[in-house]
Design an enzyme around this catalytic site. Structure first.
Site, short mmCIF file in Angstrom:
data_model
loop_
_atom_site.label_atom_id
_atom_site.label_comp_id
_atom_site.label_asym_id
_atom_site.label_seq_id
_atom_site.Cartn_x
_atom_site.Cartn_y
_atom_site.Cartn_z
N SER A 114 0.85 -1.15 0.10
CA SER A 114 0.00 0.10 0.09
C SER A 114 0.78 1.28 -0.07
CB SER A 114 -0.89 0.00 1.24
OG SER A 114 -2.07 0.94 1.12
N ASP A 167 -9.91 -3.24 -5.71
CA ASP A 167 -9.05 -1.89 -5.06
C ASP A 167 -8.94 -1.04 -6.03
OD1 ASP A 167 -6.92 -0.83 -3.69
OD2 ASP A 167 -5.50 -2.29 -3.97
N HIS A 180 -8.00 -4.91 -1.45
CA HIS A 180 -6.73 -4.24 -0.92
C HIS A 180 -6.70 -4.69 0.34
CE1 HIS A 180 -3.87 -1.01 -0.90
NE2 HIS A 180 -4.16 -0.73 0.30
#
Length: 351
Positions: A188, A285, A315
């Site tokens: 991320s 995501d 995600h």
């Protein structure tokens, strides 16, 4: 479970993967994760949100692999840094000597940055994720407890990333690692920092560069109108508005244009010297397209990437790697990609 092997190619584009429904095991994982946020009040404070995130992370942590040993090391920040004068902690994970999976001297190492939107997460929230990376790759993995916003404004996290990179270069040999076989990685927003190191080092003189970038559902752009941002605006684990808020907190619009080519990988200038990348994305995501755009961005400079998009994952799926088969397969692909990048010949043969 069939584990596909990473293939490194110079890519001009990446084919879009169609989203498939999330499987029942992933839906159950998400139900448990959501339960930690249901009692948060509207407009919850950052400390309250951090508390929920930390509790959720702990819930899914499980135990470290028994053959992984861990130690924390405090390193000094430059006095000129935003967080100058305060200690920076890195956590070193190594496979125990004598273990069947003990790494060989002169192997590579991975410098890892946790996700959390630049404001959440810490060494504990990602502890067993990093430990599992160490156990599977059999190389030292060093996690960085970088400065978070809003306590430490930009560029504090970036300064910490570069400080940790320079520390690893100086200490690789003592970890049994070859300084020419170091990978930078993260998930991320942690992947943002990893990519920043690769970009920074590619334009420096007489600076050892990472041999690869390991980018897991990476945040690499500030274009919030991509197809994945629109289609996954209300996706589980991360929404479009969440991500806009993260960037606004980390790199506010009043300074974004000034620093975009330094901090936003999809806007940064790519030279032929930058490290190859392994990019893992997920179809459910908002930032999915960040990864495909970056693969093509590197490809235009002739840089190889290994790219994977899982059609049935959201995600943050690393936390489901022990319970959801598709998340487990994605995690093993990440580990294989890291090892490939540490072997220059493997990437060279793949291109």
């Amino acid at each position: 479970m069939v584990i596909s092997q990473p293939v490194f190619e110079v890519r001009s584009s990446v084919a879009r993967v169609k989203r498939h429904p999330l499987c029942p095991l992933m839906l159950e994982h998400l139900r448990q994760a959501d339960a930690f946020y249901t009692d948060l009040p509207a407009g919850a404070s950052l400390p309250q949100t951090r508390g929920a995130y930390d509790a959720m992370s702990l819930h899914f942590s499980g135990e470290r692999p028994t053959n992984v040993i861990v130690s924390d090391v405090v390193i000094a920040r430059p006095v000129t840094a935003v967080a100058g004068g305060l200690p920076l902690v890195v956590r070193i994970y190594q496979v125990e000597a004598g273990s069947q999976k003990h790494s060989m001297a002169g192997s590579g190492a991975l410098l890892y940055f946790h996700g959390g939107g630049f404001a959440l997460g810490n060494l504990e929230s990602h502890d067993t994720i990093v430990a599992d990376l160490c156990a599977q790759t059999r190389v030292p993995v060093i996690a960085v407890d970088y400065a978070r916003v809003p306590e430490f404004a930009f560029p504090a996290a970036l300064e910490d990333a570069l400080t940790a990179w320079q520390w690893l270069l100086q200490n690789a040999e003592s970890l049994g690692a070859d300084a020419a076989r170091l990978v930078v990685g993260g998930d991320s927003c942690g992947a943002t920092l990893a990519s920043n190191i690769a970009h920074w080092s590619s334009v420096q003189v007489d600076v050892v560069q990472p041999i690869g970038q390991l980018l897991i559902y990476p945040v690499l752009g500030v274009d919030f109108e991509t197809q994945s941002y629109i289609e996954n605006a209300e996706a589980p684990n991360l929404t479009r508005s969440d991500m806009i808020g993260c960037w606004d907190m980390y790199l506010p619009e009043d300074i974004r244009a000034r620093y975009a080519e330094t901090v936003v990988p999809n806007r940064a200038v790519v030279t032929e010297h930058i490290a190859p990348a392994a990019i893992l994305t997920a179809a459910h995501d908002p930032v999915c397209d960040d990864g495909s755009v970056y693969a093509a961005h590197l490809g235009r400079a002739g840089i190889a990437t290994a790219y994977r998009c899982d059609e049935d994952l959201p995600h943050g799926h690393l936390r489901a790697r022990r319970t959801v088969p598709s998340a487990s397969a994605a995690f093993h692909w990440v580990c294989a990609a890291a090892n490939c990048m540490m072997d220059r010949d493997v990437v060279a043969r793949s291109t």
